[in-house]
Design an enzyme around this catalytic site. Structure first.
Site, PDB file in Angstrom:
ATOM      1  N   TYR A 225      -2.753  -4.573   8.466  1.00 60.72           N
ATOM      2  CA  TYR A 225      -3.702  -3.451   8.586  1.00 60.72           C
ATOM      3  C   TYR A 225      -5.136  -3.978   8.644  1.00 60.72           C
ATOM      4  CZ  TYR A 225      -4.994   1.467   8.356  1.00 60.72           C
ATOM      5  OH  TYR A 225      -5.476   2.724   8.651  1.00 60.72           O
TER       6      TYR A 225
ATOM      7  N   LYS B  26     -10.882   2.394   5.902  1.00 66.91           N
ATOM      8  CA  LYS B  26     -10.267   3.615   5.338  1.00 66.91           C
ATOM      9  C   LYS B  26     -10.671   3.799   3.873  1.00 66.91           C
ATOM     10  CE  LYS B  26      -7.793   5.161   8.896  1.00 66.91           C
ATOM     11  NZ  LYS B  26      -8.269   6.306   9.678  1.00 66.91           N
TER      12      LYS B  26
HETATM   13  P1  NAD Z   1      -3.962   8.689  18.272  1.00 67.81           P
HETATM   14  O1  NAD Z   1      -4.188   7.507  19.140  1.00 67.81           O
HETATM   15  O2  NAD Z   1      -3.103   9.750  18.789  1.00 67.81           O
HETATM   16  O3  NAD Z   1      -5.351   9.314  17.808  1.00 67.81           O
HETATM   17  C1  NAD Z   1      -6.521   8.547  17.622  1.00 67.81           C
HETATM   18  C2  NAD Z   1      -7.639   9.374  18.208  1.00 67.81           C
HETATM   19  O4  NAD Z   1      -8.901   8.729  17.969  1.00 67.81           O
HETATM   20  C3  NAD Z   1      -7.496   9.553  19.725  1.00 67.81           C
HETATM   21  O5  NAD Z   1      -7.473  10.914  20.051  1.00 67.81           O
HETATM   22  C4  NAD Z   1      -8.740   8.885  20.285  1.00 67.81           C
HETATM   23  O6  NAD Z   1      -9.238   9.524  21.433  1.00 67.81           O
HETATM   24  C5  NAD Z   1      -9.689   9.066  19.086  1.00 67.81           C
HETATM   25  N1  NAD Z   1     -10.860   8.198  19.216  1.00 67.81           N
HETATM   26  C6  NAD Z   1     -10.901   6.831  19.266  1.00 67.81           C
HETATM   27  N2  NAD Z   1     -12.181   6.442  19.481  1.00 67.81           N
HETATM   28  C7  NAD Z   1     -12.946   7.574  19.546  1.00 67.81           C
HETATM   29  C8  NAD Z   1     -14.319   7.817  19.769  1.00 67.81           C
HETATM   30  N3  NAD Z   1     -15.194   6.825  19.996  1.00 67.81           N
HETATM   31  N4  NAD Z   1     -14.761   9.110  19.780  1.00 67.81           N
HETATM   32  C9  NAD Z   1     -13.897  10.127  19.577  1.00 67.81           C
HETATM   33  N5  NAD Z   1     -12.574   9.957  19.392  1.00 67.81           N
HETATM   34  C10 NAD Z   1     -12.108   8.686  19.374  1.00 67.81           C
HETATM   35  O7  NAD Z   1      -3.379   8.082  16.902  1.00 67.81           O
HETATM   36  P2  NAD Z   1      -3.091   8.767  15.486  1.00 67.81           P
HETATM   37  O8  NAD Z   1      -2.168   7.845  14.803  1.00 67.81           O
HETATM   38  O9  NAD Z   1      -2.750  10.197  15.652  1.00 67.81           O
HETATM   39  O10 NAD Z   1      -4.497   8.591  14.762  1.00 67.81           O
HETATM   40  C11 NAD Z   1      -5.191   9.665  14.173  1.00 67.81           C
HETATM   41  C12 NAD Z   1      -5.719   9.281  12.798  1.00 67.81           C
HETATM   42  O11 NAD Z   1      -4.627   9.107  11.907  1.00 67.81           O
HETATM   43  C13 NAD Z   1      -6.516   7.982  12.739  1.00 67.81           C
HETATM   44  O12 NAD Z   1      -7.586   8.139  11.842  1.00 67.81           O
HETATM   45  C14 NAD Z   1      -5.504   7.001  12.160  1.00 67.81           C
HETATM   46  O13 NAD Z   1      -6.118   5.900  11.514  1.00 67.81           O
HETATM   47  C15 NAD Z   1      -4.813   7.921  11.184  1.00 67.81           C
HETATM   48  N6  NAD Z   1      -3.505   7.468  10.662  1.00 67.81           N
HETATM   49  C16 NAD Z   1      -2.488   7.146  11.503  1.00 67.81           C
HETATM   50  C17 NAD Z   1      -1.284   6.744  10.986  1.00 67.81           C
HETATM   51  C18 NAD Z   1      -0.137   6.380  11.887  1.00 67.81           C
HETATM   52  O14 NAD Z   1       0.806   5.738  11.400  1.00 67.81           O
HETATM   53  N7  NAD Z   1      -0.148   6.748  13.154  1.00 67.81           N
HETATM   54  C19 NAD Z   1      -1.083   6.671   9.601  1.00 67.81           C
HETATM   55  C20 NAD Z   1      -2.146   7.005   8.763  1.00 67.81           C
HETATM   56  C21 NAD Z   1      -3.351   7.398   9.313  1.00 67.81           C
END
Ligand code: NAD
Length: 262
Positions: A163, A170
């Site tokens: 990570y 985070k």
């Molecule tokens: P995802 O790729 O579907 O979503 C990430 C989003 O961030 C995308 O829509 C992208 O367009 C946006 N983004 C990136 N750079 C950007 C910018 N400059 N301006 C505006 N938007 C921007 O992936 P996800 O997993 O749904 O991620 C969403 C959140 O969940 C993130 O914060 C991620 O860290 C968190 N998260 C994900 C997981 C997992 O396992 N997938 C677990 C815990 C937390």
């Protein structure tokens, strides 16, 4: 799917929310948006750029969204334009979902110790400070209180292999949530970090050996299954209802209990 019909449970009826972070129908933000909509909320949706608009626009249509707006948080003025549009159309806002994260690949794949200054700052700006700016702009529109949600991960708290630099980013996000919960609580604005277990999404595909992490999580979690975007959406939507009006500042795990196992 998201049509509101009589007799539906709609604890968010007449509530208005902003959804940031839908990239496609695997996004956690999409799971949340569907749940908010099922609870009766009206939604404004943002997309990153013209390329991602192609994926997001049909999803926004399925949500019946009347506001679909570009928002790259790196671009000066775009976030402001989103809030201006909401102010002009609705004049108020009840909740915001910030589901955005980014780290440059070379920095994400190396040790934190080796991360570049520019990469660290970019990850922090997009994944953390953009939440702070979002909350600042939401505050005057949340005239009757509201709720703000950010997506975090367990790697904020404990070292999770691979990570890397997203761990401290985070951690800063979760601390920011606590400080903003303190600062905005007097206005009835609640702020939470949601911490889902690993889910296969586009952002997750950037993390080394993510499949292993997912399989491991499902086998070690007390509730022995993988987390879905629907699971995250339903729990987050519940937190936006008045039933949760005295909860704020928390990091809420939607991980089948994995965090209690460590
Ligand atoms: P995802 O790729 O579907 O979503 C990430 C989003 O961030 C995308 O829509 C992208 O367009 C946006 N983004 C990136 N750079 C950007 C910018 N400059 N301006 C505006 N938007 C921007 O992936 P996800 O997993 O749904 O991620 C969403 C959140 O969940 C993130 O914060 C991620 O860290 C968190 N998260 C994900 C997981 C997992 O396992 N997938 C677990 C815990 C937390």
């Amino acid at each position: 799917m998201t049509k509101i019909t009589p007799g539906m449970m709609t604890p968010l009826a007449f509530k208005k929310g902003l959804i940031m972070g839908i990239a496609n129908d695997s996004s956690i933000a999409w799971g949340c948006a569907c749940a908010f909509r099922r609870f009766g909320a009206e939604l404004a949706v943002t997309y990153l750029n013209e390329k991602s608009k192609n994926y997001v626009e049909p999803l926004a249509e399925r949500l019946g969204s009347e506001l679909l707006l570009p928002c790259d948080v790196r671009e000066e003025g775009q976030l402001e334009a989103v809030f201006d549009a909401i102010k002009n159309r609705w004049g108020e806002l009840d909740f915001v979902l910030h589901s955005i994260a980014f780290a440059p690949r070379e920095d994400l794949h190396g040790r934190l110790t080796d991360s570049s200054r520019a990469g660290f700052m970019e990850a922090m700006d997009i994944s953390c400070h953009s939440l702070i700016r979002t909350a600042r702009m939401a505050e005057p529109l949340m005239k009757n209180g509201g709720s703000i949600f950010a997506m975090s991960y367990y790697g904020a708290e404990k070292v999770v292999e691979h990570y890397n630099l997203m761990g401290p980013v985070k951690a800063a996000l979760e601390a920011s949530v606590r400080y903003m919960a303190y600062e905005l609580g007097g206005k009835g604005i609640r702020v939470h970090a949601i911490s889902p277990g690993p889910i296969r999404t586009r952002a997750a595909s950037g993390i080394d050996r993510f499949d292993e992490l997912m399989e491991n999580a499902a086998s070690r979690a007390p509730i022995q299954r993988q987390v879905s975007i629907e699971d995250v959406g339903q729990a987050t939507a519940l937190l936006a209802t008045d039933a949760a009006k005295l909860m704020t500042g928390d990091t809420l795990y939607i991980d089948g209990g994995l965090h209690v196992v460590g």
